[in-house]
Design a protein around this motif. Structure first.
Motif, mmCIF file in Angstrom:
data_model
loop_
_atom_site.group_PDB
_atom_site.id
_atom_site.type_symbol
_atom_site.label_atom_id
_atom_site.label_comp_id
_atom_site.label_asym_id
_atom_site.label_seq_id
_atom_site.Cartn_x
_atom_site.Cartn_y
_atom_site.Cartn_z
ATOM 1 N N VAL A 1 0.847 -1.196 0.000
ATOM 2 C CA VAL A 1 0.000 0.000 0.000
ATOM 3 C C VAL A 1 0.883 1.246 0.000
ATOM 4 C CG1 VAL A 1 -1.855 -1.188 1.221
ATOM 5 C CG2 VAL A 1 -0.173 0.077 2.525
ATOM 6 N N PRO A 2 0.438 2.306 -0.690
ATOM 7 C CA PRO A 2 1.211 3.549 -0.686
ATOM 8 C C PRO A 2 0.917 4.365 0.571
ATOM 9 C CG PRO A 2 -0.712 3.784 -2.095
ATOM 10 C CD PRO A 2 -0.739 2.374 -1.572
ATOM 11 N N VAL A 3 1.970 4.863 1.188
ATOM 12 C CA VAL A 3 1.828 5.754 2.344
ATOM 13 C C VAL A 3 2.390 7.115 1.935
ATOM 14 C CG1 VAL A 3 2.501 6.219 4.723
ATOM 15 C CG2 VAL A 3 1.992 3.873 4.001
ATOM 16 N N TYR A 4 1.531 8.117 1.968
ATOM 17 C CA TYR A 4 1.921 9.456 1.523
ATOM 18 C C TYR A 4 2.482 10.251 2.696
ATOM 19 C CZ TYR A 4 -0.606 8.204 -2.688
ATOM 20 O OH TYR A 4 -1.017 7.559 -3.833
ATOM 21 N N LEU A 5 3.796 10.447 2.663
ATOM 22 C CA LEU A 5 4.477 11.212 3.691
ATOM 23 C C LEU A 5 4.617 12.670 3.239
ATOM 24 C CD1 LEU A 5 7.206 8.539 4.501
ATOM 25 C CD2 LEU A 5 5.056 8.955 5.719
ATOM 26 N N THR A 6 5.279 13.485 4.033
ATOM 27 C CA THR A 6 5.386 14.910 3.737
ATOM 28 C C THR A 6 6.051 15.176 2.401
ATOM 29 O OG1 THR A 6 5.568 15.343 6.105
ATOM 30 C CG2 THR A 6 6.204 17.129 4.622
ATOM 31 N N ASN A 7 7.143 14.446 2.124
ATOM 32 C CA ASN A 7 7.914 14.743 0.921
ATOM 33 C C ASN A 7 8.150 13.542 0.020
ATOM 34 O OD1 ASN A 7 9.565 13.394 2.645
ATOM 35 N ND2 ASN A 7 11.299 14.819 2.514
ATOM 36 N N LYS A 8 7.460 12.435 0.283
ATOM 37 C CA LYS A 8 7.653 11.254 -0.562
ATOM 38 C C LYS A 8 6.508 10.266 -0.349
ATOM 39 C CE LYS A 8 10.555 8.875 2.842
ATOM 40 N NZ LYS A 8 11.836 8.174 3.082
ATOM 41 N N VAL A 9 6.478 9.251 -1.202
ATOM 42 C CA VAL A 9 5.513 8.156 -1.075
ATOM 43 C C VAL A 9 6.299 6.869 -0.839
ATOM 44 C CG1 VAL A 9 3.679 6.832 -2.171
ATOM 45 C CG2 VAL A 9 3.877 9.286 -2.613
ATOM 46 N N GLU A 10 5.966 6.156 0.215
ATOM 47 C CA GLU A 10 6.591 4.855 0.476
ATOM 48 C C GLU A 10 5.577 3.751 0.233
ATOM 49 O OE1 GLU A 10 9.185 3.537 3.418
ATOM 50 O OE2 GLU A 10 9.925 5.538 3.959
ATOM 51 N N HIS A 11 6.017 2.697 -0.449
ATOM 52 C CA HIS A 11 5.153 1.537 -0.695
ATOM 53 C C HIS A 11 5.469 0.484 0.363
ATOM 54 C CE1 HIS A 11 3.559 3.054 -4.509
ATOM 55 N NE2 HIS A 11 4.759 3.595 -4.642
ATOM 56 N N VAL A 12 4.494 0.209 1.203
ATOM 57 C CA VAL A 12 4.702 -0.586 2.410
ATOM 58 C C VAL A 12 3.964 -1.918 2.316
ATOM 59 C CG1 VAL A 12 4.409 -0.614 4.921
ATOM 60 C CG2 VAL A 12 4.927 1.539 3.755
ATOM 61 N N LYS A 13 4.658 -2.986 2.691
ATOM 62 C CA LYS A 13 4.042 -4.318 2.712
ATOM 63 C C LYS A 13 3.273 -4.531 4.013
ATOM 64 C CE LYS A 13 7.477 -6.588 -0.253
ATOM 65 N NZ LYS A 13 8.459 -5.497 -0.373
ATOM 66 N N VAL A 14 2.099 -5.118 3.883
ATOM 67 C CA VAL A 14 1.254 -5.442 5.036
ATOM 68 C C VAL A 14 0.757 -6.880 4.878
ATOM 69 C CG1 VAL A 14 -0.864 -4.891 6.298
ATOM 70 C CG2 VAL A 14 0.493 -3.041 5.288
ATOM 71 N N GLU A 15 0.855 -7.652 5.946
ATOM 72 C CA GLU A 15 0.270 -8.996 5.927
ATOM 73 C C GLU A 15 -1.152 -8.907 6.479
ATOM 74 O OE1 GLU A 15 1.536 -13.419 7.319
ATOM 75 O OE2 GLU A 15 0.975 -12.046 8.927
ATOM 76 N N ILE A 16 -2.109 -9.437 5.721
ATOM 77 C CA ILE A 16 -3.499 -9.457 6.155
ATOM 78 C C ILE A 16 -3.926 -10.910 6.346
ATOM 79 C CG2 ILE A 16 -5.873 -8.789 5.608
ATOM 80 C CD1 ILE A 16 -4.769 -6.657 3.744
#
Length: 212
Positions: free
Chosen positions: A141-156
Motif C-alpha cells: 500500500v502507498p503511504v503518503y508522507l510529507t515529501n515522498k511516497v513509500e510503498h509498504v508491505k502489510v500482511e493481512i
C-alpha cells in the motif's frame, strides 16, 4: 540488557530508537488499512444488509521479534533488510462472520487500485497439517508522507470467528508448553479444528437458507 556492557546497552538503545522512527511508516500503513476496512464494512452493510467484519486487530512487529526473524533468515541487521525481506512487520487480522465473507473481502480488495496484492496463501482450501485455517495476503500500500511516497508491505490474515477462536487457543497452548505439545494434544487440537470447520460450514448453510 543489564548483563551487557554499558556502551553496548547504549548502542542498542540508539538502534531501537532509530528503528522505531524508521518503521513508523508501518503504523501509518495500518492506520490507512483500518480506515479502508471500516469504510468497506459500512458500505457492504448498506448494500447487502449485513456487516461482513466482526472485528479487526492490527500490530507492528516489535523490535525483538524483528531482530530474531532477521537472524533466522540470515539477513543483515538493518532496516533496509527488514523492509525487503520481512513481509509481516505490519500485520492486520480481519475476523469475518462467514467463510463466504472472507472471499468477498478479497474480491473487494482486488478492485482497489491503490492496493497491490503480492501473495495469497489460502489455508482454508488447503489447511495446514495441524488444522490451521485462514486466508493470508501480502499486500503493498502507498503511504503518503510529507515529501515522498513509500510503498509498504502489510500482511493481512482473514478468518472466521471459529477459525480465530481455534488459532488463539492453539497459540496459548503452544506458548504455555514451550512448543513441546504431546502428540495426544496435537491430535485433539486437529480434531477441534475440524469441528470448528464443520461449524463454519453449518452456519453458512443456515445463512443461505435464511437468505432464500
Amino acid at each position: 540488557m543489564a548483563s551487557l556492557p554499558e556502551d553496548q546497552i547504549e548502542e542498542l538503545r540508539r538502534l531501537m530508537e532509530s528503528w522505531k522512527n524508521e518503521l513508523l511508516v508501518y503504523k501509518f500503513a495500518l492506520d490507512q488499512m483500518d480506515t479502508k476496512f471500516s469504510i468497506i464494512s459500512q458500505e457492504y452493510n448498506l448494500i447487502h444488509g449485513h456487516n461482513p467484519i466482526e472485528h479487526t486487530k492490527s500490530r507492528v512487529k516489535n523490535f525483538e521479534s524483528l531482530m530474531n526473524k532477521l537472524v533466522r533468515k540470515g539477513c543483515e541487521m538493518t532496516t533496509r533488510a527488514a523492509k525487503e525481506y520481512i513481509h509481516d512487520i505490519a500485520g492486520l487480522r480481519i475476523v469475518c462472520s462467514f467463510v463466504s465473507d472472507i472471499y468477498n473481502m478479497v474480491d473487494v480488495l482486488k478492485e482497489h487500485e491503490d492496493i497491490k496484492i503480492l501473495k495469497v496463501k489460502d489455508y482454508i482450501k488447503n489447511p495446514k497439517p495441524n488444522g490451521y485455517r485462514s486466508l493470508h495476503l501480502i499486500v503493498e500500500v502507498p503511504v503518503y508522507l510529507t515529501n515522498k511516497v513509500e510503498h509498504v508491505k502489510v500482511e493481512i490474515q482473514i478468518r472466521t470467528i471459529a477459525m480465530d477462536f481455534w488459532a488463539s487457543l492453539e497459540h496459548k497452548i503452544y506458548y504455555k508448553l514451550n512448543n513441546e505439545v504431546p502428540t495426544k494434544l496435537t491430535d485433539e487440537l486437529k480434531e477441534a479444528a475440524d469441528v470448528a470447520h464443520y461449524l463454519d460450514e453449518k452456519m453458512l448453510n443456515i445463512r443461505k437458507k435464511v437468505d432464500q
